[in-house]
Design an enzyme around this catalytic site. Structure first.
Site, PDB file in Angstrom:
ATOM      1  N   GLY A 238       0.812  -1.209   0.000  1.00 20.99           N
ATOM      2  CA  GLY A 238       0.000   0.000   0.000  1.00 20.99           C
ATOM      3  C   GLY A 238       0.844   1.256   0.000  1.00 20.99           C
ATOM      4  O   GLY A 238       2.029   1.244  -0.350  1.00 20.99           O
ATOM      5  N   SER A 239       0.246   2.332   0.451  1.00 21.28           N
ATOM      6  CA  SER A 239       0.894   3.642   0.410  1.00 21.28           C
ATOM      7  C   SER A 239       1.842   3.819   1.593  1.00 21.28           C
ATOM      8  O   SER A 239       1.770   3.105   2.602  1.00 21.28           O
ATOM      9  CB  SER A 239      -0.162   4.748   0.444  1.00 21.28           C
ATOM     10  OG  SER A 239      -0.802   4.779   1.713  1.00 21.28           O
ATOM     11  N   ALA A 241       1.829   6.360   3.628  1.00 18.30           N
ATOM     12  CA  ALA A 241       1.046   6.829   4.774  1.00 18.30           C
ATOM     13  C   ALA A 241       0.401   5.673   5.509  1.00 18.30           C
ATOM     14  O   ALA A 241       0.419   5.617   6.751  1.00 18.30           O
ATOM     15  CB  ALA A 241      -0.017   7.824   4.303  1.00 18.30           C
ATOM     16  N   THR A 242      -0.161   4.715   4.777  1.00 28.05           N
ATOM     17  CA  THR A 242      -0.766   3.557   5.419  1.00 28.05           C
ATOM     18  C   THR A 242       0.297   2.692   6.072  1.00 28.05           C
ATOM     19  O   THR A 242       0.080   2.125   7.156  1.00 28.05           O
ATOM     20  CB  THR A 242      -1.561   2.732   4.394  1.00 28.05           C
ATOM     21  OG1 THR A 242      -2.529   3.573   3.763  1.00 28.05           O
ATOM     22  CG2 THR A 242      -2.280   1.575   5.063  1.00 28.05           C
ATOM     23  N   GLU A 260       5.506  -3.292   1.591  1.00 32.60           N
ATOM     24  CA  GLU A 260       5.834  -2.923   0.216  1.00 32.60           C
ATOM     25  C   GLU A 260       5.049  -1.661  -0.092  1.00 32.60           C
ATOM     26  O   GLU A 260       3.836  -1.705  -0.323  1.00 32.60           O
ATOM     27  CB  GLU A 260       5.472  -4.036  -0.774  1.00 32.60           C
ATOM     28  CG  GLU A 260       5.885  -3.708  -2.196  1.00 32.60           C
ATOM     29  CD  GLU A 260       5.375  -4.691  -3.224  1.00 32.60           C
ATOM     30  OE1 GLU A 260       4.960  -4.232  -4.314  1.00 32.60           O
ATOM     31  OE2 GLU A 260       5.361  -5.901  -2.943  1.00 32.60           O
ATOM     32  N   GLU A 394       4.145  10.610  -5.807  1.00 35.04           N
ATOM     33  CA  GLU A 394       3.662   9.377  -6.429  1.00 35.04           C
ATOM     34  C   GLU A 394       2.166   9.551  -6.698  1.00 35.04           C
ATOM     35  O   GLU A 394       1.341   9.472  -5.782  1.00 35.04           O
ATOM     36  CB  GLU A 394       3.885   8.158  -5.529  1.00 35.04           C
ATOM     37  CG  GLU A 394       3.473   6.875  -6.229  1.00 35.04           C
ATOM     38  CD  GLU A 394       3.414   5.660  -5.312  1.00 35.04           C
ATOM     39  OE1 GLU A 394       3.530   4.538  -5.817  1.00 35.04           O
ATOM     40  OE2 GLU A 394       3.232   5.845  -4.096  1.00 35.04           O
TER      41      GLU A 394
END
Length: 496
Positions: A238-239, A241-242, A260, A394
């Site tokens: 995921g991102s 931030a997550t 990842e 991104e």
């Protein structure tokens, strides 16, 4: 229960017959009675409503997984391997329908989704073949003692996966932890959970109850998995931030994480490469087929000034192969973005871009695409300033930034100016230069005169804020084990 079907451009596709939560070898309604709408990115139409897991559902599923693990960890390694191979074969047996379901649900073209099914099956076979390699060591202690190590499964592993390759991530990320003897909980993406639910219907009977759980849900479910005392390791695709949130939640129980995360990946084209060939590679690396929705996309291309203008011209030509269309149509070369919100966010960045020249695309297509879908043209900007959003953020969309360079040191400084490092691509005829640049660029995976491909057995993962851990390799399976040391004293123990 027979699955319902939905008509697509490629014919009818089976939707999951079950819309609930799968754990403990059975299907369950959510404790909160919350249900999520799942819509097709290609048309915007409602496909079905599925359960939304909450904290109590996660707690129940994790307890069931703990019980399943007690059985699975005692299953002989070769017996586990045989089960994984049967899972892989069942995916292959249903590949056409699963690919079509993923295309309908996530918006990627069906022509590409068939490959995702096969890669997931290959990962299951790959890790099935490695189960006997989880070996320990013996440590010399003299004639009166034996000291050895052994590898144990961690217990219950939860993996939160992303929407851009729903089936590949849901099924491929099962392989390594299952092979190592863990029970696995998969939280499929809230935007595209259908292929994971359908797979639970197809493969659930192959595994002991509790060994596999599929829990669709949103942020509440993800946080509960990261915090759960019955989850021993948490993984995320995921991102950034997550990823930070997952790591913070996992820290409360000192549990390991595998992350990842995102990147703003560079493509470096040197002056000694053919401009047309470099341009094709630059476009290939953008993954326009799935709208640039890929963590590994090489979305900022640094092209040597000597070939820059010609590369720009060839890039525009190469983009002509990517035409947005119905994801379920086999002729489609570029699918839909996952949601209108995500598409509109990327479009705002394009509209507000300061500096740079728009070479191609940038618009929302209205012809040749189904009404209600979330489409965006492949977009290319040239002469992008180093401090612009196009060069630094991104976007996770079909937007390529082209930047000229002539001084290698300055170009590398610009690449290293972002605190991310997932992938990079270097194109040059000078292999000494290629290896030097590969050493200088902070990235977990570097292609030289190649781009975009993964290779089974080759470790994939990021550095810096692009993640922790490596996938698709033996090291991935090791990460789901812990090492135990055992010391045996052979001397006679006095009896009382």
């Amino acid at each position: 229960m027979n699955p319902k079907t939905h008509d697509t451009a490629s014919g009818p596709v089976a939707l999951p017959a079950q819309a609930g939560l799968y754990y403990g070898g059975a299907w369950h309604a959510p404790q909160s009675d919350r249900w999520m709408e799942v819509r097709a990115p290609g048309t915007g139409e409602l496909l079905m409503r599925v359960a939304e897991a909450g904290r109590e559902d996660v707690a129940r599923a994790a307890r069931a997984a703990r019980e399943g693990h007690s059985i699975w960890r005692r299953t002989a390694p070769l017996a586990r391997a045989a089960v994984l191979r049967r899972v892989a074969q069942r995916l292959r047996d249903n590949a056409a329908q699963l690919a079509l379901l993923d295309a309908l649900d996530c918006g990627n073209p069906v022509s590409e989704m068939g490959s995702d099914v096969m890669v997931a099956a290959a990962l299951l076979d790959f890790f099935a073949g490695l189960v006997t390699e989880l070996k320990g060591d013996t440590i010399p202690m003299g004639p009166d003692a034996l000291n050895y190590t052994e590898r144990e499964p961690l217990g219950v592993v939860a993996r939160i996966v992303a929407f851009n390759h729903p089936l590949l991530f849901a099924m491929g990320k099962l392989a390594a932890p299952l092979a190592a003897g863990n029970a696995v909980i998969i939280k499929p993406p809230a935007q595209a959970p259908l292929s994971a639910l359908r797979c639970a219907e197809l493969i659930g009977d192959l595994l002991p109850p509790g060994v596999l759980a599929i829990l669709p849900g949103g942020g509440e479910a993800g946080a509960a998995l990261a915090e759960s005392p019955d989850v021993d390791m948490i993984g995320l695709v995921g991102s950034i931030a997550t990823g930070r949130k997952v790591m913070q939640a996992a820290a409360g129980r000192i549990k390991p994480v595998a992350l990842e995360l995102g990147g703003k990946n560079p493509f470096v084209a040197c002056a000694d490469v053919d401009p047309a060939q470099a341009a094709r590679a630059i476009v290939d690396g953008m993954n326009f087929t799935w709208c640039g929705q890929s963590c590994g996309s090489t979305s900022r291309a640094f092209v040597h000034r000597d070939i820059y203008d010609e590369v720009c011209r060839h890039v525009v030509q190469a983009c002509g192969a990517y035409v947005p269309g119905d994801p379920t149509d086999p002729a489609t070369t570029m699918g839909a973005m996952i949601s209108a919100e995500h598409r509109d966010r990327v479009k705002r960045v394009i509209d507000e871009a300061s500096g740079g020249r728009l070479l191609h695309g940038g618009a929302i297509p209205t012809r040749g695409v189904p009404a209600g879908g979330h489409y965006l043209e492949p977009t290319v900007y040239a002469d992008v300033p180093a401090d612009s959003a196009l060069a630094r953020e991104e976007l996770f969309g079909p937007v390529l930034a082209l930047m000229p360079w002539h001084d290698e040191t300055a170009m590398l400084d610009q690449i290293r100016g972002l605190d991310v490092g997932l992938t990079a691509a270097i194109w040059t005829a000078d292999l000494s230069r290629a290896h030097r640049l590969a050493r200088e660029i902070d990235a977990g995976f570097v292609w030289i005169n190649e781009v975009g491909k993964h290779f089974l057995g080759a470790p994939y993962g990021g550095v810096r804020q692009s993640g922790i851990g490596r996938d698709e390799c033996f090291g991935e399976m090791l990460s789901f084990t812990r090492e135990k040391n055992v010391h045996v004293n052979f001397r006679q123990v006095a009896r009382t």
